[in-house]
Design a protein around this motif. Structure first.
Motif: not given
Ligand code: GLY
Length: 374
Positions: A191-201, A347-354, A323-329
């Motif tokens: 609402a009043e800020s943003t969270v910056d990160c390397d990736a979002v799930v 975990v595999a996707l964020l390691r660049g693995a299958d 890139p930088g946004l993984v969905v698990a829903t």
């Protein structure tokens, strides 16, 4: 000691999927911030906790069956790791499942399920009503046939959520009590800020669709009303196994707890409405009493509703949206069942693995899936 990967990852959603993903990613060495105004309080708090891919199998949903079976196979190790990491019980119950039927149409449905599973090489044992009552004396005389599915298990969902919260905290997950308004690659807008990160799930269940334009219209809330019943002293104890039945065509389940059982669940598509209805409670009790007449003596301890996140084909969505946004829903009726394989896939996707091969059924790029930018 976990290897220090030092990626800063924001997990949006603190249900069973978000907590499992956050815990496993933190254990994999990432720095995790979990964003949810009230973790462990939504649909996962309401859930029955069945881990029953065979009892809930349906012709045409073979991908979901394989995904569920692969996740169920992970549950014993997942539960052991969870209990050790949390120093709390994992909630896993290993007593198995009985699918039961009352009238001739129910019995035909049981026969069709047994034939379908046999055709896939997954045998279940057919029992008469009398044989089923020998296993579970609380079953009433209306139960005329059953299938024994010893490998289909269950969890006490609230015990599992407590353990996941504790394990995630112990692994260093930081909890931010805030509501996400939008997610982008590497950024969560609050609402009043943003969270910056390397990736979002993104693991915000039925609310995920509001948070990214590519998900809009691709998830629907499927309301489920559930009752919690407590055995009163002197009443016949509840079944030890999960009991699932068509009762005159309506799907009902009774999932054991230490002090009674959870009785579920209705299924309605009425938007984001979680009010419990008189008709829902009436139908649940009427159906369950046909299976276990002693329930009439139990305390009605809680009536509550949750919103399952349903996709168009009822299969979850697990993958990189950009890139930088993984969905698990989109885990619909299977959030607890599918938590271990979903966490492994993320975990595999964020390691660049299958991801595990069975997770292909949940690929975002499956036919009818989401147009991806990556
Ligand atoms: N997992 C059963 C339900 O969603 O009702």
């Amino acid at each position: 000691m976990a290897e220090q990967r030092s990626e800063r990852i924001a997990v949006v959603g603190g249900g069973v999927i978000g907590l499992s993903v956050a815990w496993r990613l933190a254990a994999d060495g990432h720095r995790i911030r979990l964003i949810d105004p009230a973790p462990a309080s939504g649909a996962s708090h309401v859930a029955g906790g069945m881990l029953a891919p065979l009892a809930e199998a349906w012709p045409g949903e073979e991908g979901l069956l394989d995904l569920g079976s692969a996740s169920l196979a992970r549950w014993p190790d997942f539960a052991d790791d969870l209990a050790a990491a949390a120093r709390l019980p994992s909630g896993l119950r290993r007593e198995g499942t009985l699918v039961v039927g009352v009238d001739s149409a129910d019995r035909a449905e049981l026969g069709a399920l047994a034939d379908y599973l046999a055709g896939l090489g997954r045998g279940v044992t057919a029992l008469s009503g009398r044989e089923a009552r020998r296993l579970e004396p609380a079953l009433g005389p209306s139960v005329r046939a059953a299938l024994e599915v010893p490998g289909d298990l269950a969890v006490d969902n609230r015990a599992t959520l407590r353990a996941l919260h504790a394990a995630a905290s112990a692994a260093g997950v930081e909890f931010l009590a805030a509501r996400a308004e939008e997610v982008r690659a590497g950024q969560v807008v609050l609402a009043e800020s943003t969270v910056d990160c390397d990736a979002v799930v993104l693991a915000a269940g039925a609310h995920s669709a509001e948070l990214h334009p590519l998900l809009r219209g691709r998830l629907r809330p499927v309301k489920g009303e559930i009752l919690r019943l407590r055995a009163r002293p002197g009443a016949l104890p509840p079944p030890r196994r999960t009991v699932r039945g068509p009762v005159r065509g309506r799907q009902t389940y009774l999932v054991p707890r230490d002090d009674g059982l959870v009785l579920g669940a209705t299924q309605q598509e009425v938007g984001f409405d979680t009010r419990v209805t008189v008709g829902g409670v009436r139908d649940l009790i009427a159906d369950a009493e046909r299976l276990v007449p002693a329930l009439a003596e139990y305390e009605l301890a809680e009536a509550v509703a949750g919103l399952r996140p349903g996709t168009e084909d009822n299969v979850p969505m697990i993958g990189e949206l950009e890139p930088g946004l993984v969905v698990a829903t989109g885990h619909h009726r299977g959030g607890f069942l599918l938590a271990p394989i979903t966490a492994d896939a993320v975990v595999a996707l964020l390691r660049g693995a299958d991801p595990p091969p069975q997770a292909r059924a949940a690929d975002l790029r499956r036919p009818g899936g989401i147009p991806c930018t990556s």
